[in-house]
Design an enzyme around this catalytic site. Structure first.
Site, mmCIF file in Angstrom:
data_model
loop_
_atom_site.group_PDB
_atom_site.id
_atom_site.type_symbol
_atom_site.label_atom_id
_atom_site.label_comp_id
_atom_site.label_asym_id
_atom_site.label_seq_id
_atom_site.Cartn_x
_atom_site.Cartn_y
_atom_site.Cartn_z
ATOM 1 N N GLY A 59 36.333 37.554 34.460
ATOM 2 C CA GLY A 59 36.797 36.186 34.667
ATOM 3 C C GLY A 59 37.597 36.209 35.954
ATOM 4 O O GLY A 59 37.125 36.716 36.964
ATOM 5 N N GLU A 60 38.796 35.731 35.898
ATOM 6 C CA GLU A 60 39.685 35.766 37.060
ATOM 7 C C GLU A 60 40.996 36.376 36.579
ATOM 8 O O GLU A 60 41.665 35.803 35.708
ATOM 9 C CB GLU A 60 39.902 34.327 37.543
ATOM 10 C CG GLU A 60 39.595 34.129 38.998
ATOM 11 C CD GLU A 60 40.475 34.970 39.889
ATOM 12 O OE1 GLU A 60 41.694 35.023 39.618
ATOM 13 O OE2 GLU A 60 39.962 35.592 40.841
ATOM 14 N N SER A 61 41.335 37.529 37.127
ATOM 15 C CA SER A 61 42.476 38.255 36.559
ATOM 16 C C SER A 61 43.793 37.487 36.696
ATOM 17 O O SER A 61 44.660 37.583 35.835
ATOM 18 C CB SER A 61 42.577 39.644 37.186
ATOM 19 O OG SER A 61 42.688 39.547 38.584
ATOM 20 N N CYS A 91 35.582 44.247 34.708
ATOM 21 C CA CYS A 91 35.853 43.453 35.916
ATOM 22 C C CYS A 91 37.295 42.935 35.938
ATOM 23 O O CYS A 91 38.203 43.735 36.139
ATOM 24 C CB CYS A 91 34.819 42.350 36.064
ATOM 25 S SG CYS A 91 34.660 41.809 37.773
ATOM 26 N N ARG A 120 41.235 44.365 44.192
ATOM 27 C CA ARG A 120 40.549 43.145 43.752
ATOM 28 C C ARG A 120 39.514 42.714 44.787
ATOM 29 O O ARG A 120 39.739 42.835 45.985
ATOM 30 C CB ARG A 120 41.537 41.992 43.580
ATOM 31 C CG ARG A 120 42.404 42.090 42.367
ATOM 32 C CD ARG A 120 43.297 40.865 42.260
ATOM 33 N NE ARG A 120 42.514 39.660 42.044
ATOM 34 C CZ ARG A 120 42.750 38.491 42.635
ATOM 35 N NH1 ARG A 120 43.716 38.356 43.498
ATOM 36 N NH2 ARG A 120 42.004 37.447 42.350
ATOM 37 N N ILE A 151 30.160 41.174 39.998
ATOM 38 C CA ILE A 151 30.458 39.782 40.387
ATOM 39 C C ILE A 151 31.883 39.734 40.936
ATOM 40 O O ILE A 151 32.844 39.889 40.180
ATOM 41 C CB ILE A 151 30.326 38.824 39.184
ATOM 42 C CG1 ILE A 151 28.946 38.964 38.521
ATOM 43 C CG2 ILE A 151 30.582 37.380 39.627
ATOM 44 C CD1 ILE A 151 28.827 38.264 37.185
ATOM 45 N N HIS A 209 29.668 44.366 34.869
ATOM 46 C CA HIS A 209 29.557 43.541 33.657
ATOM 47 C C HIS A 209 28.457 44.073 32.734
ATOM 48 O O HIS A 209 27.317 43.599 32.809
ATOM 49 C CB HIS A 209 29.215 42.096 34.039
ATOM 50 C CG HIS A 209 30.335 41.364 34.684
ATOM 51 N ND1 HIS A 209 31.145 40.497 33.995
ATOM 52 C CD2 HIS A 209 30.798 41.382 35.945
ATOM 53 C CE1 HIS A 209 32.054 40.004 34.809
ATOM 54 N NE2 HIS A 209 31.870 40.531 36.002
ATOM 55 N N GLU A 211 27.914 43.469 29.757
ATOM 56 C CA GLU A 211 27.495 42.498 28.733
ATOM 57 C C GLU A 211 26.305 41.665 29.207
ATOM 58 O O GLU A 211 25.689 40.964 28.422
ATOM 59 C CB GLU A 211 28.677 41.594 28.349
ATOM 60 C CG GLU A 211 29.015 40.476 29.332
ATOM 61 C CD GLU A 211 29.801 40.943 30.558
ATOM 62 O OE1 GLU A 211 30.001 42.176 30.722
ATOM 63 O OE2 GLU A 211 30.178 40.081 31.381
HETATM 64 N N1 LIG Z 1 33.865 38.897 37.523
HETATM 65 C C1 LIG Z 1 35.144 39.134 37.557
HETATM 66 O O1 LIG Z 1 35.780 39.399 36.534
HETATM 67 C C2 LIG Z 1 35.814 38.939 38.885
HETATM 68 C C3 LIG Z 1 37.244 39.408 38.947
HETATM 69 C C4 LIG Z 1 38.020 38.590 39.949
HETATM 70 N N2 LIG Z 1 37.543 38.761 41.287
HETATM 71 C C5 LIG Z 1 39.501 38.892 39.819
HETATM 72 O O2 LIG Z 1 40.146 39.260 40.721
HETATM 73 O O3 LIG Z 1 40.025 38.725 38.772
#
Ligand SMILES: NC(=O)CC[C@H](N)C(=O)O
Length: 239
Positions: A59-61, A91, A120, A151, A209, A211
């Site tokens: 997701g987005e950390s 990720c 990141r 991703i 990923h 999954e």
């Molecule tokens: N697919 C992902 O989980 C991307 C991570 C995202 N770029 C982050 O910094 O959180």
């Protein structure tokens, strides 16, 4: 000998939670089931308390950090990690498990637990998403190479002494050989030989990923870690 038959139910079918605040929750739940676990979404502290292990999806950390706090889960997940709960982060989940993060906003915090430095968006500067083969003998389980989907992924810049490197990126088979030299070659070179999966004790993290797609080998590896853990706990309590 007969001991193996007396193991508690958790050793055969552990209950694994998937943090369900953001990301590929359904895909992780499905992969865990095909890897032999009972899988449940986790959004509340009471749900966290009921699982043997946890998956932190991508997701987005930075957003996940904030959501963990908003849902009163940051402290409880940290406490469970300190108490030895097995956790798999993919990720953004890898970033959350890192003790040190580069290229993060100043206010971003992590749960920590893995003695490593991750960068990141390390792979994501030119392309958002790509596939790359790995060298990952322990994760492959003798069933051929793993293909990883990245991703906007981080990579691991360095690991501490207790951390086992489980996967590094290798050059794609179709990579151009010979004198041709352009930006694409440089990028491919940059992406090769990077650490993208690690294990530190009961914590597992992948920059990719697993999954996505039908290959549940990484989830199987994690479910086996959870089982080993339950076996160890049983042996300890019976001695
Ligand atoms: N697919 C992902 O989980 C991307 C991570 C995202 N770029 C982050 O910094 O959180």
């Amino acid at each position: 000998m007969a001991q193996a038959l007396d193991l508690p139910a958790v050793t055969s079918r552990p209950t694994v939670g998937v943090l369900a605040l953001q990301g590929d929750v359904r895909e992780h739940l499905a992969a865990l089931v095909s890897a032999g676990a009972d899988a449940v979404p986790v959004r509340r502290p009471a749900e966290l308390a009921a699982v043997d292990a946890l998956v932190l999806p991508g997701g987005e950390s930075t957003t996940m950090d904030k959501l963990l706090r908003a849902f009163d889960l940051f402290g409880p997940v940290r406490e469970r990690i300190a108490a030895g709960m097995p956790v798999f982060g993919s990720c953004a989940g890898m970033i959350l498990l890192a003790d040190r993060v580069l290229d993060r906003p100043a206010d971003q915090q992590t749960l920590g637990g893995i003695d490593m430095t991750v960068r990141r968006n390390a792979f994501g500067r030119q392309v958002d998403s790509f596939e790359q083969p790995l060298r990952a003998p322990r994760l492959e389980g003798g069933e051929g190479p793993l293909h990883a989907v990245f991703i906007r992924a981080p990579w691991v810049e360095e690991v501490g002494p207790g951390v086992e490197v489980l996967a590094t990126t290798v050059a794609p088979a179709h990579a151009p050989a010979g004198p041709r030299h352009d930006v694409a070659d440089d990028e491919a070179h940059e992406r090769t030989g990077r650490i993208v999966a690690v294990r530190h004790g009961r914590l597992l993290a992948t920059a990719f990923h697993p999954e996505i797609g039908e290959d549940a080998r990484v989830h199987r590896f994690f479910v086996n870690m959870v089982r080993e853990d339950a076996v160890a706990a049983t042996q300890q309590s019976s001695t």
